[in-house]
Design an enzyme around this catalytic site. Structure first.
Site, short mmCIF file in Angstrom:
data_model
loop_
_atom_site.label_atom_id
_atom_site.label_comp_id
_atom_site.label_asym_id
_atom_site.label_seq_id
_atom_site.Cartn_x
_atom_site.Cartn_y
_atom_site.Cartn_z
N HIS A 20 31.91 32.87 42.54
CA HIS A 20 32.03 34.33 42.61
C HIS A 20 33.45 34.78 42.29
CE1 HIS A 20 28.10 35.11 44.84
NE2 HIS A 20 28.16 33.80 44.73
N ASP A 127 31.11 42.14 46.36
CA ASP A 127 30.07 41.14 46.20
C ASP A 127 28.81 41.48 47.00
OD1 ASP A 127 30.33 38.05 45.13
OD2 ASP A 127 28.74 38.33 46.62
#
Ligand code: UDP
Length: 486
Positions: A20, A127
């Site tokens: 990520h 996120d």
């Protein structure tokens, strides 16, 4: 362009795992290159990953001279029962501590809000693992965008599987079903669907994912690391059928142009980049198989042995990345996972990288002809951007969906035969299956056809990122829309 977007200030808040953090680091470079003030929010121990990756942009001629700011918050390891220094999903001592890790990230809302208060950014890209970020942004009256870090295809397919539960109509784990309502008659099996979906299990992760879905509905939209030409049907499906606002701005890895940028992504590589390039320079075009399973997946010793034997039996040259910590073997230094005499036999033919590889640098080298991947979305897209056929070996997360995109939709890969969704440690695959899949990817007519298709996609990926290309245009459309609101 730069002066036009000065007012916009984007906060990027990535989940603390390399799969990520790496794309968000690239995303920061993209925003900054368009003249947008960009700040990355992360924790103390994760900060160097970003400062090193974005450093080159300040001096690089391709850069815009605008610095990417990095702001840190404290990671609540102690409060969540994690050992001190454990601030990244990749550094969990045991997979069982994942629950504690998710507990820790659940405590980050207050420090994030403090930074939102101090800096007053005009947009928050956070996120998917931070569902509460939508409410945090709302408190300050700014839009929150979600970053999942996966493909449109995986988002659409997992939505259909979760919604229609087609696995309930199968009589066994291995009986294939077609994903209902998803274009393309995509087939998969019950054993490849995450266990908490099949068994309807309530745990920390499933609760978090549910909250994430709910938060997404209330968010401004999503940003996707993909390009339109790769998965137009599924990009349209996501927007039109699921009715969500989305901007595709990838492949993000393509913003790394020179070798220095490509070599440093996420972590310091365990091999000197020049040594690696020298090794590859000595090989014929398209002759080397690159084998790597991302930043989280681990295999046990017997599986590693089968990989070694499968590669040896194929007779092909290879680079194999093995994520083995120094304490992973009982007898440190003995390396039980390698067949007897393997490295001596493979001298000059196979290169083992223990630890972290400069993956994009390797994939982009002309000597590399195929990629054995766990189908993490970053790796998959990096393979596509490099024009490579793949052997797909999904393990966990949404990797089985990405596999179906590669093998059934794009037709640029062959499955190794992984049958079961598992947590972290991969399903067992025998050496014969590995040899067969690798050979199928590298040799013969089918291999050539897959490579040709992959090359077309790589060219489309490159164009998508150029001025007027689909990703470049979507990024600018997003910036314009956000600017008009700020
Ligand atoms: N990566 C790398 N070197 C390695 C292993 C991984 O540079 O030795 C990078 C890879 O290029 C990709 C990311 O780490 O950008 C892994 O993300 P992915 O989504 O493929 O898998 P995950 O690690 O999330 O399972």
């Amino acid at each position: 362009m730069a002066s036009q977007n000065r007012e916009l200030h984007v906060f990027l808040f990535p989940f603390m795992a390399h799969g990520h953090m790496i794309p968000v680091s690239d995303m920061a470079k993209l925003f900054a290159a368009q003249g947008v003030k960009t700040t990355i929010i992360t924790t103390t121990l994760n900060a160097p990953t970003f400062s090193k990756a974005t450093r080159s942009r300040k001096t690089n001629s391709g850069g815009c001279g605008i610095e990417i700011e990095i702001k840190t918050i404290k990671f609540p390891s102690q409060e969540a029962g994690l050992p001190e220094g454990c601030e990244n999903l990749d550094s969990l001592p045991t997979p069982e501590l994942a629950g504690n890790f998710f507990k820790a990230i659940g405590l980050l809302q207050a420090p994030l809000e403090q930074l939102l208060l101090e800096d007053q950014p005009t947009c928050l890209v956070a996120d998917m693992f931070f569902p509460w970020a939508t409410d945090a942004a709302a408190k300050f009256g700014i839009p929150r965008l979600v970053f999942h870090g996966t493909s449109f295809f995986a988002l659409a397919a997992s939505d259909c599987v979760g919604r229609y539960e087609p696995f309930k109509n199968t009589s066994s784990d291995s009986e294939p079903f077609v994903i209902p309502n998803l274009p393309g008659l995509i087939k998969m099996k019950r054993a490849q669907v995450p266990d908490f979906i099949v068994d309807n299990i309530e745990n920390d992760l499933s609760r978090l994912l549910k909250q994430s879905k709910e938060a997404e509905v209330r968010s401004y939209g999503i940003v996707v690391n993909s390009f339109y030409e790769l998965e137009p049907v599924y990009a349209d499906y996501y927007r039109k059928v699921l009715g969500k606002k989305a901007w595709h701005i990838g492949p993000l890895s393509l913003c790394n142009r020179d070798n220095e940028e490509k070599a440093y992504r996420g972590k310091e590589a365990s091999i000197d980049e020049h040594e690696c390039l020298k090794w590859l320079d000595s090989k014929k075009p398209n002759s080397v198989v690159y084998v790597c399973f991302g930043s989280v997946v681990k295999f046990n010793n017997s599986q590693l042995k089968d990989i070694a034997l499968g590669l040896e039996a194929s007779g092909l040259e290879f680079i194999w990345v093995v994520r083995k910590g120094k304490d992973d073997d009982d007898d440190v230094g003995k390396e039980d996972w390698l067949p007897e005499g393997f490295e001596e036999r493979m001298e000059g033919k196979g290169l083992i990288i223990r630890g972290w590889a400069p993956q994009v640098l390797i994939l982009d080298h002309g000597a590399v002809g195929g990629f054995v991947t766990h189908c993490g979305w970053n790796s998959t897209l990096e393979g596509i951007a490099a024009g490579l056929p793949m052997v797909t070996w999904p393990v966990a997360a949404e990797q089985f969906y990405n596999e179906k995109l590669v093998t059934q939709v794009l037709k640029i890969g062959v499955g190794v035969g992984a049958q079961k969704w598992v947590r972290v440690v991969g399903d067992s695959v025998k050496k014969e299956a590995i040899e067969k899949a690798v050979t199928q990817m590298m040799v013969g007519e089918e291999a050539e056809e897959m490579r040709n298709r992959a090359r077309v996609l790589a060219e489309q990926a490159r164009r998508a990122n150029e001025k007027g290309g689909s990703s470049h245009s979507d990024l600018n459309a997003l910036i314009e829309e956000l600017s008009s609101q700020s």
